[in-house]
Design a protein around this motif. Structure first.
Motif, mmCIF file in Angstrom:
data_model
loop_
_atom_site.group_PDB
_atom_site.id
_atom_site.type_symbol
_atom_site.label_atom_id
_atom_site.label_comp_id
_atom_site.label_asym_id
_atom_site.label_seq_id
_atom_site.Cartn_x
_atom_site.Cartn_y
_atom_site.Cartn_z
ATOM 1 N N LEU A 131 46.905 158.070 -27.008
ATOM 2 C CA LEU A 131 46.478 159.078 -27.646
ATOM 3 C C LEU A 131 46.875 160.519 -27.201
ATOM 4 N N PRO A 132 46.560 161.603 -27.906
ATOM 5 C CA PRO A 132 46.910 162.851 -27.196
ATOM 6 C C PRO A 132 46.188 163.214 -25.776
ATOM 7 N N VAL A 148 44.254 153.596 -24.606
ATOM 8 C CA VAL A 148 43.475 152.417 -24.562
ATOM 9 C C VAL A 148 44.219 151.362 -24.808
ATOM 10 N N THR A 149 43.704 150.398 -23.809
ATOM 11 C CA THR A 149 44.295 149.080 -23.771
ATOM 12 C C THR A 149 43.278 148.286 -24.436
ATOM 13 N N GLU A 169 36.280 160.186 -26.705
ATOM 14 C CA GLU A 169 36.505 160.616 -25.284
ATOM 15 C C GLU A 169 37.418 161.827 -25.270
ATOM 16 N N VAL A 170 38.293 161.805 -25.986
ATOM 17 C CA VAL A 170 39.399 162.999 -26.136
ATOM 18 C C VAL A 170 38.633 163.880 -26.768
ATOM 19 N N THR A 171 38.202 163.966 -27.958
ATOM 20 C CA THR A 171 37.532 164.782 -28.709
ATOM 21 C C THR A 171 36.343 165.669 -27.987
#
Length: 160
Positions: A83-84, A89-90, A156-158
């Motif tokens: 992801l950016p 994520v695995t 989590e990223v956003t």
């Protein structure tokens, strides 16, 4: 003259009857062998899974051979989604419900030539006699689990 025609007709009928009987006998023999092949408890010769030869083995023997070959050695298949912002994520095969055990692979090898009709099973048996057949074992991942893991990482990223 009429006697000659009658003899010719009798010979023709006899020939047809013999030919039909021979065809029926061959079909019965092929069918019987197809039933035998379908009912065997052994994996057909020439069948392998991931390079491990399993031909001539029972399912239990095949499980042992696959385990000895490292099938269930803990090597985990996984998919990693990047992801950016250097986030990833695995999702492992076990988490996604797509784990394939040695027993699953042995069943797939056994089913190759045992799960069709007697004629298709016989055709596969003959194919196995003349060449190697490496069986591909696949599993379907639970898309909902994969989607949930990816959505968690995206949030989590956003959010972060």
């Amino acid at each position: 003259m009429a006697k000659k025609r009658a003899k010719t007709k009798d010979k023709s009928r006899r020939g047809v009857i013999i030919a039909v009987a021979a065809v029926c006998a061959v079909m019965a023999a092929v069918s019987a062998f197809g039933v035998y092949v379908t009912g065997t408890d052994r994996i057909f010769k020439g069948v392998s899974v991931s390079g491990t030869a399993l031909g001539g083995m029972t399912r239990q023997q095949a499980v042992a051979a696959l385990e000895a070959g490292g099938w269930d050695d803990g090597g985990e298949s996984a998919v990693t989604v990047r992801l950016p912002l250097e986030k990833h994520v695995t999702v492992t095969a076990a988490e996604a419900g797509a784990e394939i055990t040695a027993a699953d692979a042995a069943v797939a090898a056994y089913n190759y030539g045992h799960d069709g009709n007697i004629f298709s099973n016989l055709a596969i048996y003959i194919k196995c006699l003349f060449g190697d057949n490496d069986i591909t074992v696949t599993a379907e991942a639970d898309k909902a689990v994969v989607r949930e893991k990816v959505e968690e990482a995206v949030s989590e990223v956003t959010d972060g």
